[in-house]
Design a protein around this motif. Structure first.
Motif, PDB file in Angstrom:
ATOM      1  N   GLY A   7       8.058   1.311   1.009  1.00 25.23           N
ATOM      2  CA  GLY A   7       7.127   0.586   1.856  1.00 25.23           C
ATOM      3  C   GLY A   7       7.625   0.600   3.286  1.00 25.23           C
ATOM      4  O   GLY A   7       8.823   0.494   3.528  1.00 25.23           O
ATOM      5  N   PHE A   8       6.693   0.761   4.216  1.00 20.95           N
ATOM      6  CA  PHE A   8       7.035   0.799   5.633  1.00 20.95           C
ATOM      7  C   PHE A   8       6.162  -0.173   6.402  1.00 20.95           C
ATOM      8  O   PHE A   8       4.964  -0.261   6.160  1.00 20.95           O
ATOM      9  CB  PHE A   8       6.812   2.205   6.208  1.00 20.95           C
ATOM     10  N   ARG A   9       6.788  -0.865   7.335  1.00 14.12           N
ATOM     11  CA  ARG A   9       6.044  -1.769   8.209  1.00 14.12           C
ATOM     12  C   ARG A   9       6.686  -1.684   9.590  1.00 14.12           C
ATOM     13  O   ARG A   9       7.899  -1.793   9.723  1.00 14.12           O
ATOM     14  CB  ARG A   9       6.133  -3.193   7.688  1.00 14.12           C
ATOM     15  N   ASP A  10       5.878  -1.461  10.605  1.00 12.95           N
ATOM     16  CA  ASP A  10       6.353  -1.452  11.982  1.00 12.95           C
ATOM     17  C   ASP A  10       5.327  -2.189  12.817  1.00 12.95           C
ATOM     18  O   ASP A  10       4.216  -1.713  12.992  1.00 12.95           O
ATOM     19  CB  ASP A  10       6.544  -0.024  12.488  1.00 12.95           C
ATOM     20  N   ARG A  11       5.684  -3.356  13.283  1.00 15.77           N
ATOM     21  CA  ARG A  11       4.750  -4.214  14.017  1.00 15.77           C
ATOM     22  C   ARG A  11       4.754  -3.951  15.521  1.00 15.77           C
ATOM     23  O   ARG A  11       4.127  -4.669  16.272  1.00 15.77           O
ATOM     24  CB  ARG A  11       5.086  -5.692  13.763  1.00 15.77           C
ATOM     25  N   ALA A  12       5.475  -2.924  15.957  1.00 19.53           N
ATOM     26  CA  ALA A  12       5.524  -2.615  17.382  1.00 19.53           C
ATOM     27  C   ALA A  12       4.135  -2.277  17.907  1.00 19.53           C
ATOM     28  O   ALA A  12       3.344  -1.640  17.220  1.00 19.53           O
ATOM     29  CB  ALA A  12       6.476  -1.435  17.626  1.00 19.53           C
ATOM     30  N   GLN A  13       3.855  -2.712  19.095  1.00 20.39           N
ATOM     31  CA  GLN A  13       2.559  -2.411  19.700  1.00 20.39           C
ATOM     32  C   GLN A  13       2.571  -1.073  20.433  1.00 20.39           C
ATOM     33  O   GLN A  13       1.533  -0.580  20.837  1.00 20.39           O
ATOM     34  CB  GLN A  13       2.140  -3.540  20.638  1.00 20.39           C
ATOM     35  N   ASP A  14       3.766  -0.506  20.608  1.00 27.69           N
ATOM     36  CA  ASP A  14       3.863   0.816  21.216  1.00 27.69           C
ATOM     37  C   ASP A  14       3.436   1.863  20.196  1.00 27.69           C
ATOM     38  O   ASP A  14       3.606   1.681  18.987  1.00 27.69           O
ATOM     39  CB  ASP A  14       5.299   1.107  21.661  1.00 27.69           C
TER      40      ASP A  14
ATOM     41  N   PHE B 140       4.602  -2.552  -5.289  1.00 26.60           N
ATOM     42  CA  PHE B 140       5.173  -1.452  -6.075  1.00 26.60           C
ATOM     43  C   PHE B 140       4.684  -1.518  -7.522  1.00 26.60           C
ATOM     44  O   PHE B 140       4.360  -0.492  -8.125  1.00 26.60           O
ATOM     45  CB  PHE B 140       6.703  -1.480  -6.030  1.00 26.60           C
ATOM     46  N   ALA B 141       4.625  -2.725  -8.082  1.00 33.90           N
ATOM     47  CA  ALA B 141       4.165  -2.886  -9.468  1.00 33.90           C
ATOM     48  C   ALA B 141       2.700  -2.476  -9.615  1.00 33.90           C
ATOM     49  O   ALA B 141       2.332  -1.788 -10.582  1.00 33.90           O
ATOM     50  CB  ALA B 141       4.364  -4.337  -9.926  1.00 33.90           C
ATOM     51  N   ILE B 142       1.849  -2.879  -8.677  1.00 31.83           N
ATOM     52  CA  ILE B 142       0.428  -2.497  -8.718  1.00 31.83           C
ATOM     53  C   ILE B 142       0.285  -0.989  -8.599  1.00 31.83           C
ATOM     54  O   ILE B 142      -0.489  -0.356  -9.336  1.00 31.83           O
ATOM     55  CB  ILE B 142      -0.345  -3.207  -7.577  1.00 31.83           C
ATOM     56  N   THR B 143       1.045  -0.387  -7.702  1.00 28.94           N
ATOM     57  CA  THR B 143       0.983   1.058  -7.497  1.00 28.94           C
ATOM     58  C   THR B 143       1.469   1.803  -8.739  1.00 28.94           C
ATOM     59  O   THR B 143       0.844   2.781  -9.174  1.00 28.94           O
ATOM     60  CB  THR B 143       1.818   1.469  -6.276  1.00 28.94           C
ATOM     61  N   GLU B 144       2.557   1.331  -9.318  1.00 28.58           N
ATOM     62  CA  GLU B 144       3.082   1.966 -10.530  1.00 28.58           C
ATOM     63  C   GLU B 144       2.064   1.900 -11.663  1.00 28.58           C
ATOM     64  O   GLU B 144       1.856   2.879 -12.383  1.00 28.58           O
ATOM     65  CB  GLU B 144       4.393   1.299 -10.942  1.00 28.58           C
ATOM     66  N   ALA B 145       1.402   0.768 -11.817  1.00 29.04           N
ATOM     67  CA  ALA B 145       0.378   0.627 -12.862  1.00 29.04           C
ATOM     68  C   ALA B 145      -0.801   1.560 -12.602  1.00 29.04           C
ATOM     69  O   ALA B 145      -1.304   2.216 -13.527  1.00 29.04           O
ATOM     70  CB  ALA B 145      -0.102  -0.820 -12.947  1.00 29.04           C
ATOM     71  N   ALA B 146      -1.246   1.663 -11.344  1.00 27.42           N
ATOM     72  CA  ALA B 146      -2.366   2.549 -11.006  1.00 27.42           C
ATOM     73  C   ALA B 146      -2.003   4.002 -11.263  1.00 27.42           C
ATOM     74  O   ALA B 146      -2.802   4.766 -11.827  1.00 27.42           O
ATOM     75  CB  ALA B 146      -2.776   2.350  -9.544  1.00 27.42           C
ATOM     76  N   LEU B 147      -0.800   4.401 -10.874  1.00 24.87           N
ATOM     77  CA  LEU B 147      -0.360   5.775 -11.114  1.00 24.87           C
ATOM     78  C   LEU B 147      -0.218   6.045 -12.617  1.00 24.87           C
ATOM     79  O   LEU B 147      -0.571   7.126 -13.091  1.00 24.87           O
ATOM     80  CB  LEU B 147       0.972   6.046 -10.404  1.00 24.87           C
ATOM     81  N   GLY B 148       0.287   5.060 -13.357  1.00 19.80           N
ATOM     82  CA  GLY B 148       0.428   5.208 -14.811  1.00 19.80           C
ATOM     83  C   GLY B 148      -0.912   5.426 -15.493  1.00 19.80           C
ATOM     84  O   GLY B 148      -1.037   6.278 -16.378  1.00 19.80           O
ATOM     85  N   ARG B 149      -1.933   4.671 -15.067  1.00 16.55           N
ATOM     86  CA  ARG B 149      -3.279   4.854 -15.640  1.00 16.55           C
ATOM     87  C   ARG B 149      -3.810   6.254 -15.346  1.00 16.55           C
ATOM     88  O   ARG B 149      -4.379   6.916 -16.213  1.00 16.55           O
ATOM     89  CB  ARG B 149      -4.246   3.803 -15.084  1.00 16.55           C
ATOM     90  N   ARG B 150      -3.609   6.717 -14.126  1.00  9.77           N
ATOM     91  CA  ARG B 150      -4.096   8.048 -13.750  1.00  9.77           C
ATOM     92  C   ARG B 150      -3.310   9.135 -14.494  1.00  9.77           C
ATOM     93  O   ARG B 150      -3.880  10.138 -14.897  1.00  9.77           O
ATOM     94  CB  ARG B 150      -4.014   8.233 -12.247  1.00  9.77           C
ATOM     95  N   LEU B 151      -2.012   8.915 -14.666  1.00  9.14           N
ATOM     96  CA  LEU B 151      -1.184   9.884 -15.392  1.00  9.14           C
ATOM     97  C   LEU B 151      -1.634   9.988 -16.845  1.00  9.14           C
ATOM     98  O   LEU B 151      -1.795  11.087 -17.383  1.00  9.14           O
ATOM     99  CB  LEU B 151       0.289   9.484 -15.311  1.00  9.14           C
ATOM    100  N   ASP B 152      -1.867   8.843 -17.483  1.00  7.89           N
ATOM    101  CA  ASP B 152      -2.316   8.838 -18.877  1.00  7.89           C
ATOM    102  C   ASP B 152      -3.676   9.508 -19.049  1.00  7.89           C
ATOM    103  O   ASP B 152      -3.934  10.158 -20.058  1.00  7.89           O
ATOM    104  CB  ASP B 152      -2.385   7.403 -19.420  1.00  7.89           C
TER     105      ASP B 152
ATOM    106  N   LEU C  58      -3.620  -3.779  -2.862  1.00  6.74           N
ATOM    107  CA  LEU C  58      -2.329  -3.750  -2.189  1.00  6.74           C
ATOM    108  C   LEU C  58      -2.341  -4.549  -0.890  1.00  6.74           C
ATOM    109  O   LEU C  58      -1.369  -5.211  -0.549  1.00  6.74           O
ATOM    110  CB  LEU C  58      -1.907  -2.303  -1.924  1.00  6.74           C
ATOM    111  N   ARG C  59      -3.440  -4.490  -0.172  1.00  7.69           N
ATOM    112  CA  ARG C  59      -3.549  -5.255   1.077  1.00  7.69           C
ATOM    113  C   ARG C  59      -3.567  -6.762   0.805  1.00  7.69           C
ATOM    114  O   ARG C  59      -3.090  -7.543   1.624  1.00  7.69           O
ATOM    115  CB  ARG C  59      -4.816  -4.871   1.827  1.00  7.69           C
TER     116      ARG C  59
ATOM    117  N   ASP D  36       7.509  -5.978  -3.767  1.00  6.07           N
ATOM    118  CA  ASP D  36       7.737  -5.822  -5.210  1.00  6.07           C
ATOM    119  C   ASP D  36       6.419  -5.825  -5.979  1.00  6.07           C
ATOM    120  O   ASP D  36       6.215  -5.015  -6.886  1.00  6.07           O
ATOM    121  CB  ASP D  36       8.656  -6.924  -5.745  1.00  6.07           C
ATOM    122  N   ASP D  37       5.508  -6.732  -5.613  1.00 13.12           N
ATOM    123  CA  ASP D  37       4.198  -6.768  -6.267  1.00 13.12           C
ATOM    124  C   ASP D  37       3.382  -5.528  -5.939  1.00 13.12           C
ATOM    125  O   ASP D  37       2.676  -4.990  -6.796  1.00 13.12           O
ATOM    126  CB  ASP D  37       3.424  -8.028  -5.864  1.00 13.12           C
TER     127      ASP D  37
END
Length: 141
Positions: free
Chosen positions: A3-10, A116-128, A106-107, A113-114
């Protein structure tokens, strides 16, 4: 997954470094723009193939989730899209409404952590649900 977050306004302007995996970027903000060497610009969530060429990401106040997938996993998760080969494709084009639904979930969650868990579940469903790679191809990879 990272996960990446950069709040800079530049303005942030980063080259995308080639990596031996398909890369998903899920935009959790509203400012992410990806420029491809072909001259195309994409906004929002995307998937990049193994050799996307010259790609730059830029924006302000960026928040996103990056997922790297081996080609074998990407085949099932992304639908083995041939147009993904050496370029960047909007995630909506590959996943349809599922991309928007996952991004909205996700938003709505603030914890990485939550997310990542949502993303892992979504990827798992698509993989299956996805198509398996021929065993010879998986072995060669």
């Amino acid at each position: 997954m990272a996960g990446f977050r950069d709040r800079a306004q530049d303005l942030i302007d980063l080259p995308v470094i080639p990596y031996p995996a398909a890369t998903l970027v899920i935009d959790l903000g509203d400012e992410l723009v990806v420029d491809h060497a072909s001259g195309e610009s994409k906004r929002g969530s995307l998937a990049a193939g193994l050799a996307p060429g010259r790609v730059r990401v830029h924006g302000r106040d960026i928040e996103c989730l990056q997922i790297r997938l081996s080609p074998v996993v990407a085949h099932a998760v992304l639908g083995a899209s041939s147009e993904l080969g050496g370029t960047v494709v909007a995630l909506d084009d590959l996943w349809g409404r599922d991309a928007e639904r996952t991004q909205e979930q996700l938003r709505a969650i603030g914890s990485w952590d939550d997310r990542f868990a949502i993303t892992e579940a979504a990827l798992g469903r698509r993989l299956d649900a996805g198509r398996a790679v021929d065993p010879e191809v998986a072995f060669a990879w």
